[in-house]
Design a protein around this motif. Sequence first.
Motif, short mmCIF file in Angstrom:
data_model
loop_
_atom_site.label_atom_id
_atom_site.label_comp_id
_atom_site.label_asym_id
_atom_site.label_seq_id
_atom_site.Cartn_x
_atom_site.Cartn_y
_atom_site.Cartn_z
N GLU A 160 7.96 4.81 -9.51
CA GLU A 160 6.83 4.99 -10.42
C GLU A 160 7.26 5.78 -11.66
O GLU A 160 6.42 6.28 -12.40
N ARG A 161 8.58 5.83 -11.88
CA ARG A 161 9.14 6.59 -12.99
C ARG A 161 9.96 5.66 -13.88
O ARG A 161 9.45 4.66 -14.37
N GLU A 196 15.16 7.61 -8.28
CA GLU A 196 13.86 8.10 -7.85
C GLU A 196 14.03 9.37 -7.03
O GLU A 196 14.62 9.38 -5.97
N PHE A 231 -1.72 3.48 -8.49
CA PHE A 231 -0.97 3.21 -9.72
C PHE A 231 -0.91 4.43 -10.61
O PHE A 231 -1.91 5.10 -10.87
N LYS A 232 0.30 4.71 -11.07
CA LYS A 232 0.53 5.83 -11.99
C LYS A 232 1.82 5.59 -12.75
O LYS A 232 2.69 4.81 -12.32
N LEU A 233 1.95 6.27 -13.88
CA LEU A 233 3.20 6.32 -14.63
C LEU A 233 3.65 7.77 -14.61
O LEU A 233 3.11 8.61 -15.33
N HIS A 240 3.26 0.75 -1.99
CA HIS A 240 3.81 1.84 -2.79
C HIS A 240 5.16 1.32 -3.25
O HIS A 240 6.10 1.23 -2.45
N GLN A 286 -6.35 3.62 -7.88
CA GLN A 286 -6.00 4.85 -8.57
C GLN A 286 -6.77 6.02 -7.97
O GLN A 286 -7.90 5.86 -7.52
N ILE A 291 10.04 1.90 -13.01
CA ILE A 291 8.77 1.29 -12.61
C ILE A 291 8.69 -0.16 -13.04
O ILE A 291 8.09 -0.99 -12.35
#
Length: 531
Positions: free
Chosen positions: A226-227, A337, A253-255, A222, A285, A230
């Motif tokens: 992720e923002r 974050e 995984f994410k945006l 992790h 995901q 990223i």
Amino acid sequence: MRAETVIKDARIIDGTGAPWFRGAIAINRGKIEEIHRGKISQIDADTEIDAEGMAVCPGFIDTHSHSDLQLFSDPTLAPKIRQGITTEVLGQDGFSMAPLYDIETDAWETHLSGIAGRPDGEWTWESLGEYLEAIDDHGIAPNVATLVGHGTVRFNVLGFSDTAPTEDDLGQMADLVTEALEEGAFGFSTGLVYTPARYSDTGEVRELAAQLAPYGRPFVAHIRNERRQIWEALDEFVDIGAETGVPLHLSHFKLAGPDQQGKVRRAESIFEAARERGVDLTVEQYPYTAGSTTLTNVLPPWVQAEGPEQTLSYLQDDDARGKIRRDISKWRIDGWENRGAYTGWENIEVTNVASEANQSVEGKSIATIATDRNTDPVSVVCDLLVKEELEVGMLLHQLTESDVREVLTNERVNIATDGLFGGRPHPRVFGTYPKILSRYVREANILTLEEAIRKMTSLPARAMGLETKGVLRPGLDADLVVFDPATIDTNATYNSPHQFPTGIHHVMVNGSFVVRDSVVTGARPGAALTK
């Protein structure tokens, strides 16, 4: 020939992505004995299942499970096996349940409670090997493997401290990672947004990940952000893989957040550049626009740097609460974050609490609770965490459906649940895999049936080094799912998550039925796997 079980007249999807074919599968002693194409002559079998044209495929592999303690209170793990999951990978986000030597397990238990819940009984283990033995002694329905967690080994040496390790400290941590790998851990995980791993620098992470090199096992992360950050977080992750030569696996995984929405292809170009650079990188995901984690994760890092007891003290102190408010406000400005600041309190919902007194808030947003109580969101967070002794989970609405779909179609991406139990959980706990097969295969047609199954079976098996799973071949483990592609569906929703899927008829683990005719059998044929 004679077999213990035969599944006949099935559309066999072997897990590789190859087209399905009609045939039968014979099973003996927990293994696939033979696979027959087309019509077969009578096989003498103790149990015969006529699939009547339904699909049979390898059991689904959840590469991101938080069932580490849940399996002791519910060894069938019914929400998982009912959706076809036959193998789970534990020890995620830097939080493994071992090793824990000569330290206060009560503090670690309290710290983890928002993610892992609490054990059903006493911790009876110290080493990772002893933890796996405890699982086998208890008996479980699915198979489980575990990673060794960065946060756990750091806690053994430095507690919750935000200080940098000395050379001797880092050596002790590295030895704990190596010991766990020798005892069967499938890899090493970190959660760089969680205490205490969040206090580490890149050098520390690199040194611990490097212990994997002789074993060829994955570093599962992790990442730090992720923002907005990223891109820097992905660069750090990929560089560690390049410098150590270890395989990488990117967790969930994410945006996240509006600033990054629509930028999936930019991230995918980083994945491809990494592989061209010689970095073995795979990705996972969950197919939802909301995530979930512990409510403590909205707090500034300093609040948790001295352990749960001091965290609870800070949360009850007016001056400390004032500083928490100011820091969260500063995060809004600086772009650090912080899920609470960026997601918005209206998009953070409480999923579970420990006490009956607060169960009425489950399913409500922090903003709504604040309005109901005529107070502010930070006060709600602090009050809940104090009352529940930090055991509060949250759900975060933070993604877009278009991004979820684009990530899903990437050939490097496998499926996982990242599901947390308790209270009113995220629907992914009950419905991840059926959702893929209904929403994205049958309805949206963005994946073929064979490709979707590959993402649930052979791809995660390859990423995690599960060499006897994920593909239907003679001699491999008889972990199987029999389902109807025309009717399979998830029934779990955000408002009503405790719903089992439809269309999954049989699930086998090591040749034994754990689900038969859509009913949990109670059998516990699973095993704690070791490398």
